[in-house]
Design a protein around this motif. Structure first.
Motif, PDB file in Angstrom:
ATOM      1  N   GLN A  38       0.802  -1.212   0.000  1.00  0.00           N
ATOM      2  CA  GLN A  38       0.000   0.000   0.000  1.00  0.00           C
ATOM      3  C   GLN A  38       0.842   1.273   0.000  1.00  0.00           C
ATOM      4  N   GLU A  39       2.162   1.148   0.130  1.00  0.00           N
ATOM      5  CA  GLU A  39       3.024   2.321   0.145  1.00  0.00           C
ATOM      6  C   GLU A  39       3.076   3.005  -1.228  1.00  0.00           C
ATOM      7  N   LYS A  40       3.450   4.265  -1.231  1.00  0.00           N
ATOM      8  CA  LYS A  40       3.634   5.015  -2.479  1.00  0.00           C
ATOM      9  C   LYS A  40       4.559   4.265  -3.415  1.00  0.00           C
ATOM     10  N   PHE A  41       5.613   3.705  -2.842  1.00  0.00           N
ATOM     11  CA  PHE A  41       6.506   2.820  -3.571  1.00  0.00           C
ATOM     12  C   PHE A  41       6.427   1.474  -2.845  1.00  0.00           C
ATOM     13  N   PRO A  42       5.697   0.512  -3.398  1.00  0.00           N
ATOM     14  CA  PRO A  42       5.482  -0.751  -2.679  1.00  0.00           C
ATOM     15  C   PRO A  42       6.783  -1.381  -2.206  1.00  0.00           C
ATOM     16  N   GLY A  54      13.415  16.492  15.257  1.00  0.00           N
ATOM     17  CA  GLY A  54      13.014  17.846  14.868  1.00  0.00           C
ATOM     18  C   GLY A  54      12.145  17.891  13.636  1.00  0.00           C
ATOM     19  N   ARG A  55      12.158  16.794  12.894  1.00  0.00           N
ATOM     20  CA  ARG A  55      11.396  16.736  11.647  1.00  0.00           C
ATOM     21  C   ARG A  55      11.211  15.280  11.251  1.00  0.00           C
ATOM     22  N   LYS A  56      10.093  14.991  10.592  1.00  0.00           N
ATOM     23  CA  LYS A  56       9.803  13.659  10.086  1.00  0.00           C
ATOM     24  C   LYS A  56       9.516  13.768   8.589  1.00  0.00           C
ATOM     25  N   SER A  57       9.889  12.742   7.838  1.00  0.00           N
ATOM     26  CA  SER A  57       9.584  12.788   6.416  1.00  0.00           C
ATOM     27  C   SER A  57       9.336  11.391   5.874  1.00  0.00           C
ATOM     28  N   GLU A  58       8.437  11.318   4.916  1.00  0.00           N
ATOM     29  CA  GLU A  58       8.131  10.081   4.211  1.00  0.00           C
ATOM     30  C   GLU A  58       8.685  10.163   2.798  1.00  0.00           C
ATOM     31  N   GLY A 101      12.285  10.633  -3.683  1.00  0.00           N
ATOM     32  CA  GLY A 101      12.036   9.487  -2.837  1.00  0.00           C
ATOM     33  C   GLY A 101      11.785   8.242  -3.655  1.00  0.00           C
ATOM     34  N   GLY A 102      12.113   7.096  -3.100  1.00  0.00           N
ATOM     35  CA  GLY A 102      11.918   5.832  -3.794  1.00  0.00           C
ATOM     36  C   GLY A 102      12.706   4.733  -3.120  1.00  0.00           C
ATOM     37  N   LEU A 160      17.551   7.367   1.999  1.00  0.00           N
ATOM     38  CA  LEU A 160      16.767   7.608   3.208  1.00  0.00           C
ATOM     39  C   LEU A 160      15.555   6.683   3.325  1.00  0.00           C
ATOM     40  N   GLY A 161      15.166   6.044   2.235  1.00  0.00           N
ATOM     41  CA  GLY A 161      14.107   5.053   2.287  1.00  0.00           C
ATOM     42  C   GLY A 161      12.719   5.617   2.538  1.00  0.00           C
ATOM     43  N   ALA A 162      11.858   4.762   3.096  1.00  0.00           N
ATOM     44  CA  ALA A 162      10.438   5.074   3.225  1.00  0.00           C
ATOM     45  C   ALA A 162      10.122   6.102   4.303  1.00  0.00           C
ATOM     46  N   ARG A 163      10.900   6.122   5.366  1.00  0.00           N
ATOM     47  CA  ARG A 163      10.632   7.020   6.488  1.00  0.00           C
ATOM     48  C   ARG A 163      11.962   7.511   7.069  1.00  0.00           C
ATOM     49  N   THR A 164      11.951   8.748   7.542  1.00  0.00           N
ATOM     50  CA  THR A 164      13.157   9.313   8.135  1.00  0.00           C
ATOM     51  C   THR A 164      12.794  10.158   9.343  1.00  0.00           C
ATOM     52  N   LEU A 165      13.511   9.945  10.438  1.00  0.00           N
ATOM     53  CA  LEU A 165      13.442  10.824  11.607  1.00  0.00           C
ATOM     54  C   LEU A 165      14.722  11.646  11.615  1.00  0.00           C
ATOM     55  N   HIS A 166      14.581  12.957  11.491  1.00  0.00           N
ATOM     56  CA  HIS A 166      15.733  13.863  11.415  1.00  0.00           C
ATOM     57  C   HIS A 166      16.045  14.370  12.823  1.00  0.00           C
ATOM     58  N   LEU A 167      17.285  14.196  13.251  1.00  0.00           N
ATOM     59  CA  LEU A 167      17.654  14.504  14.627  1.00  0.00           C
ATOM     60  C   LEU A 167      18.221  15.913  14.753  1.00  0.00           C
ATOM     61  N   TYR A 168      17.748  16.603  15.772  1.00  0.00           N
ATOM     62  CA  TYR A 168      18.110  18.000  16.015  1.00  0.00           C
ATOM     63  C   TYR A 168      18.675  18.172  17.426  1.00  0.00           C
ATOM     64  N   GLN A 169      19.450  19.244  17.588  1.00  0.00           N
ATOM     65  CA  GLN A 169      19.897  19.714  18.902  1.00  0.00           C
ATOM     66  C   GLN A 169      19.782  21.225  18.927  1.00  0.00           C
ATOM     67  N   ASN A 170      19.145  21.760  19.960  1.00  0.00           N
ATOM     68  CA  ASN A 170      19.048  23.215  20.140  1.00  0.00           C
ATOM     69  C   ASN A 170      18.566  23.924  18.883  1.00  0.00           C
TER      70      ASN A 170
END
Length: 236
Positions: A67-71, A139-143, A169-170, A175-185
């Motif tokens: 069901q993903e945008k890119f199965p 700090g940010r999420k991306s699909e 994306g693909g 970075l694949g299907a999901r990414t959690l971007h890490l932040y400080q301050n």
């Protein structure tokens, strides 16, 4: 505070071309490094792994995600050590529920559940010389995020120039299907927790500091992780 003296290019990359192999066309695996880990075949019947999970259950857990945008195809679980399958485990912690703890020395990522347990995921982590530790937050999420190679990489690998304005994306995107971007301050560290489609990378130190989970695991963690979630990266 995360202490890191490397340049932005190294920290932004999820990895580089595998050592000891012939050059490959630019692809997702081009950004990974290290030897593949051969772990032997696992049957997909009713047999149990060494730690009690039915192999059929593991195959279901890591089945296709059409069901993903890119199965997303099913994971070949024979290429993953069973100890790295997703599990609920006992985990004593004073951290708030939802906190993510990365243990690079054991190749695990934990999500604290708040009842003396945690959800544990197998991971790939930074290779020697590229590991880091400290506290951060999401700090940010991306699909299906766009990935842009740094100028230094394009100079070293001219074939990456076609992505100078970003690789869409693909399945081949680092970075694949999901990414959690890490932040400080308030500042992006250039480190991420990302989705890997390479089962042989789990349990290995192959990246330039980022942390990868199997795509099915990353989708599971991503859905339960809001922006501002605390992330603790332990010393290796």
């Amino acid at each position: 505070m995360i202490m890191d003296s490397r340049n932005a290019e190294d920290r932004a990359m999820d990895g580089i071309a595998p050592r000891g192999r012939q050059a490959q066309p630019l692809s997702r695996r081009s950004f990974l490094v290290g030897s593949a880990v051969g772990l032997g075949a696992l049957g997909l019947g009713g047999c149990k792994t060494s730690d009690g999970m039915l192999t059929a259950d593991a195959a279901k857990l890591y089945g296709p995600v059409p069901q993903e945008k890119f199965p997303i195809p099913a994971v070949d679980v024979s290429k993953v050590d069973p100890k790295y399958y997703r599990r609920t485990v006992s985990y004593a912690s004073k951290e708030a529920p939802g906190t993510i703890v990365v243990d690079p020395g054991q190749f695990y990522v934990y999500r604290i559940e708040g009842d003396g347990t945690a959800t544990r995921y197998g991971a790939n982590v930074g290779r020697d010389g590229f590991r880091w530790s400290g506290d951060a937050y999401v700090g940010r999420k991306s699909e299906w995020a766009t990935w842009t190679p740094p100028k230094e990489m394009i100079k070293r690998q001219p074939e990456a120039a076609k992505y100078a304005r970003g690789m869409p994306g693909g399945l081949d995107n680092p970075l694949g299907a999901r990414t959690l971007h890490l932040y400080q301050n308030g500042a992006y560290t250039l480190y991420t927790i990302y989705a890997s489609s390479d089962p042989e990378s789990i349990g290995s130190g192959i990246t330039s500091g980022c942390v990868g989970l199997l795509s099915q695991d990353m989708i599971h963690l991503y859905a339960r992780t809001p922006v501002k979630t605390k992330v603790i990266v332990l010393p290796a």
